[in-house]
Motif scaffolding. Structure first.
Motif, PDB file in Angstrom:
ATOM      1  N   ARG A 389      42.562 -50.256 105.216  1.00  0.00           N
ATOM      2  CA  ARG A 389      43.600 -50.409 104.186  1.00  0.00           C
ATOM      3  C   ARG A 389      44.855 -51.078 104.721  1.00  0.00           C
ATOM      4  NH1 ARG A 389      43.231 -44.060 102.739  1.00  0.00           N
ATOM      5  NH2 ARG A 389      41.595 -44.064 101.134  1.00  0.00           N
ATOM      6  N   SER A 390      44.996 -51.140 106.038  1.00  0.00           N
ATOM      7  CA  SER A 390      46.246 -51.571 106.653  1.00  0.00           C
ATOM      8  C   SER A 390      46.585 -53.028 106.351  1.00  0.00           C
ATOM      9  CB  SER A 390      46.166 -51.382 108.169  1.00  0.00           C
ATOM     10  OG  SER A 390      47.314 -51.896 108.804  1.00  0.00           O
ATOM     11  N   LYS A 391      47.850 -53.269 106.098  1.00  0.00           N
ATOM     12  CA  LYS A 391      48.335 -54.645 105.926  1.00  0.00           C
ATOM     13  C   LYS A 391      48.597 -55.300 107.280  1.00  0.00           C
ATOM     14  CE  LYS A 391      48.473 -54.200 101.442  1.00  0.00           C
ATOM     15  NZ  LYS A 391      47.438 -54.850 100.607  1.00  0.00           N
ATOM     16  N   GLU A 407      34.932 -45.686  97.929  1.00  0.00           N
ATOM     17  CA  GLU A 407      35.955 -46.729  97.845  1.00  0.00           C
ATOM     18  C   GLU A 407      35.644 -47.903  98.780  1.00  0.00           C
ATOM     19  OE1 GLU A 407      39.940 -46.023  99.701  1.00  0.00           O
ATOM     20  OE2 GLU A 407      39.153 -43.983  99.980  1.00  0.00           O
ATOM     21  N   ALA A 411      34.756 -51.838  97.701  1.00  0.00           N
ATOM     22  CA  ALA A 411      35.512 -52.959  98.268  1.00  0.00           C
ATOM     23  C   ALA A 411      34.621 -54.100  98.726  1.00  0.00           C
ATOM     24  CB  ALA A 411      36.363 -52.467  99.438  1.00  0.00           C
ATOM     25  N   SER A 416      38.969 -57.107  96.062  1.00  0.00           N
ATOM     26  CA  SER A 416      38.845 -56.133  97.137  1.00  0.00           C
ATOM     27  C   SER A 416      40.170 -55.930  97.836  1.00  0.00           C
ATOM     28  CB  SER A 416      37.792 -56.600  98.158  1.00  0.00           C
ATOM     29  OG  SER A 416      37.717 -55.690  99.226  1.00  0.00           O
ATOM     30  N   ALA A 417      40.543 -54.657  97.976  1.00  0.00           N
ATOM     31  CA  ALA A 417      41.745 -54.329  98.750  1.00  0.00           C
ATOM     32  C   ALA A 417      41.431 -54.272 100.238  1.00  0.00           C
ATOM     33  CB  ALA A 417      42.307 -52.992  98.286  1.00  0.00           C
ATOM     34  N   MET A 418      40.161 -54.400 100.600  1.00  0.00           N
ATOM     35  CA  MET A 418      39.719 -54.361 101.997  1.00  0.00           C
ATOM     36  C   MET A 418      38.868 -55.609 102.233  1.00  0.00           C
ATOM     37  SD  MET A 418      38.444 -50.385 101.999  1.00  0.00           S
ATOM     38  CE  MET A 418      39.488 -49.062 101.361  1.00  0.00           C
TER      39      MET A 418
END
Length: 487
Positions: A389-391, A407, A411, A416-418
């Motif tokens: 999840r890290s930016k 989750e 993704a 997708s957030a990942m």
């Protein structure tokens, strides 16, 4: 005949330094250890708090999971009361620093990013057998045990020769896959299929010869969209060995006999080099042809240069590390597809570049316990999910259980957030034991690697034929292996 200078290289000096210190350092009788204080240990009921007040130094290559952990190490400190200082270096500098630290007998770095080929294999005796800590009832358990790690990664990143001992926990898992402009393949699909006579959609069922023809087609018919059909990380560098090896293995070539075993568990004495085999020479001939139609700048690129060229829209496709997906999705959102690499006459191979985290054998007892807490936390399912999840980083999980989370499964599809999970279908295939590409895990690999990419670079510059290249490389590798490893 190649001539090599007789004077010792810096690598030789480091090896001798480690050898000189090994007899003292690894016997447990080093007087330097007695001259420094161990970390504190508190009599508390919480096993995670027993080393509160300790400080750990973690030396790592600048990788995605380390970037994510460095940006959010506070949860570990809150959980344990342990301060963690993270030093990140380029891999060659890291190896030199680790070698000197192990030879010194004093654990300046308690936690070590243990590259399997440049740290684990040559310096295994300087790392703690983590079974001793896993079995300690006073220390927290390893969630899921070693069985939760992807098996081939547990062996490749964590073990050396002994099938039972393990010296590192799988920490990252970069793997080379086929990355391609999905939008352009869709745009030209019918024309390509008609002209080429086969379905050009990238998959592990495509052959390297078909890859070549697809690249050639883009060169000739799609100049308005991309300059070249393919690009490669073919600079005179470790990247060239990686890029070439995928083709070598798919043609049935091997660096040594029992290549998969030597790659997965390792060997101190791998025997004669086999790069002069007919299969290895055939693979090298194809690789030379492939680079002949690739972007000419390929000979100046490592993986970063190749990734930047692909994101800039210069290439229709390339083999590169799967964790470049995060950058691809930022610059070319929704336009990139991912597949296992093509197959050759002997199958497919996808180079694995993963690494584990281990603990210096120079650590004192409480330091060692504190370091165990950190590597358990850093490789835990919860931390791997947080890294995804890290930016600041990303990385890719090395644990089966993380891939099974709802989750994380979600993704794998856009949006997708990942974004690294968009490669999951490809890397799951690439990590199968018969598809993963594992370079030899031997103590002298770093020197062998240099000989390989140096000779390949000469070939790509027109100085030698594929057959001459493989025969001269075999000769040089045999010299290195025969000299052995002194640590």
């Amino acid at each position: 005949m190649d001539r090599h200078p007789p004077e010792p290289s810096r690598r030789d000096v480091l090896r001798r330094a480690l050898a000189a210190g090994a007899a003292l350092t690894l016997s447990g009788s080093l007087s330097a250890c007695g001259s420094r204080e161990d970390s504190p240990r508190a009599a508390v009921g919480d096993r995670w708090r027993q080393f509160q007040g300790a400080t750990l130094n973690f030396i790592s290559e600048n990788t995605a999971p380390t970037a994510a952990i460095a940006a959010n190490v506070r949860p570990f400190t809150e959980l344990t009361g342990i301060d963690v200082r993270i030093v990140t270096l380029e891999l060659t500098a890291l190896v030199q620093r680790v070698a000197l630290d192990l030879a010194s007998g004093r654990a300046q770095y308690q936690v070590i990013y243990a590259d399997p080929y440049q740290v684990l294999a040559p310096y295994q005796r300087g790392l703690v057998d983590l079974r001793t800590l896993q079995a300690d009832p006073n220390l927290p358990d390893l969630p899921g045990g070693t069985a939760d790690f992807i098996p081939v990664q547990m062996d490749a990143a964590g073990r050396f020769v002994d099938r039972n001992a393990f010296y590192a926990l799988p920490y990252d898992a970069p793997t080379m896959i086929w990355q391609y402009r999905q939008d352009l393949f869709a745009k030209y699909h019918e024309r390509m299929a008609h002209d080429l006579g086969f379905d050009p959609t990238p998959s592990g069922d495509r052959t390297w010869e078909e890859y070549f023809r697809i690249a050639q087609w883009f060169n000739e018919h799609a100049k308005s969209d991309v300059r070249y059909g393919t690009g490669h990380q073919a600079r005179q560098h470790d990247s060239l060995m990686n890029d070439f090896s995928n083709v070598l293995w798919s043609y049935g070539g091997e660096y040594f006999d029992h290549g998969k075993e030597v790659g997965r568990l390792g060997s101190r004495d791998p025997g004669p080099c086999r790069l002069d085999s007919a299969a290895a020479i055939a693979g090298t001939e194809f690789y030379q042809r492939l680079l002949g139609i690739a972007d000419p700048a390929s000979k100046t690129w490592d993986w970063d240069g190749l990734g930047a060229a692909f994101r800039a829209g210069r290439l229709a496709m390339c083999p590169n590390w799967h964790e470049f997906a995060a950058g691809n999705e930022q610059v070319l959102p929704g336009k990139v597809g991912y597949s296992p690499l093509p197959r050759g006459p002997a199958g497919t191979a996808n180079m694995y570049g993963g690494t584990g985290v281990g603990i210096s054998a120079n650590t004192l007892p409480h330091e060692r316990g504190a370091a165990w807490l950190f590597i358990v936390w850093a490789t835990s399912p919860a931390t791997q999910l947080a890294n995804l999840r890290s930016k600041a980083g990303g990385g890719t999980p090395t644990r089966t259980s993380v891939y099974e989370l709802p989750e994380v499964r979600a993704a794998e599809k856009r949006p997708s957030a990942m974004p690294n999970m968009l490669t999951a279908a490809a890397v799951r295939q690439a990590w199968q034991p018969d598809r993963i590409g594992l370079r030899p895990k031997i103590p002298m690999w770093n020197e062998c690697n240099t000989a390989i990419f140096t000779q390949l670079s000469r070939m790509l510059s027109g100085e030698a034929s594929p057959e001459e290249t493989m025969r001269s490389t075999k000769s040089r590798v045999d010299q290195i292996v025969a000299r052995g490893w002194v640590a």
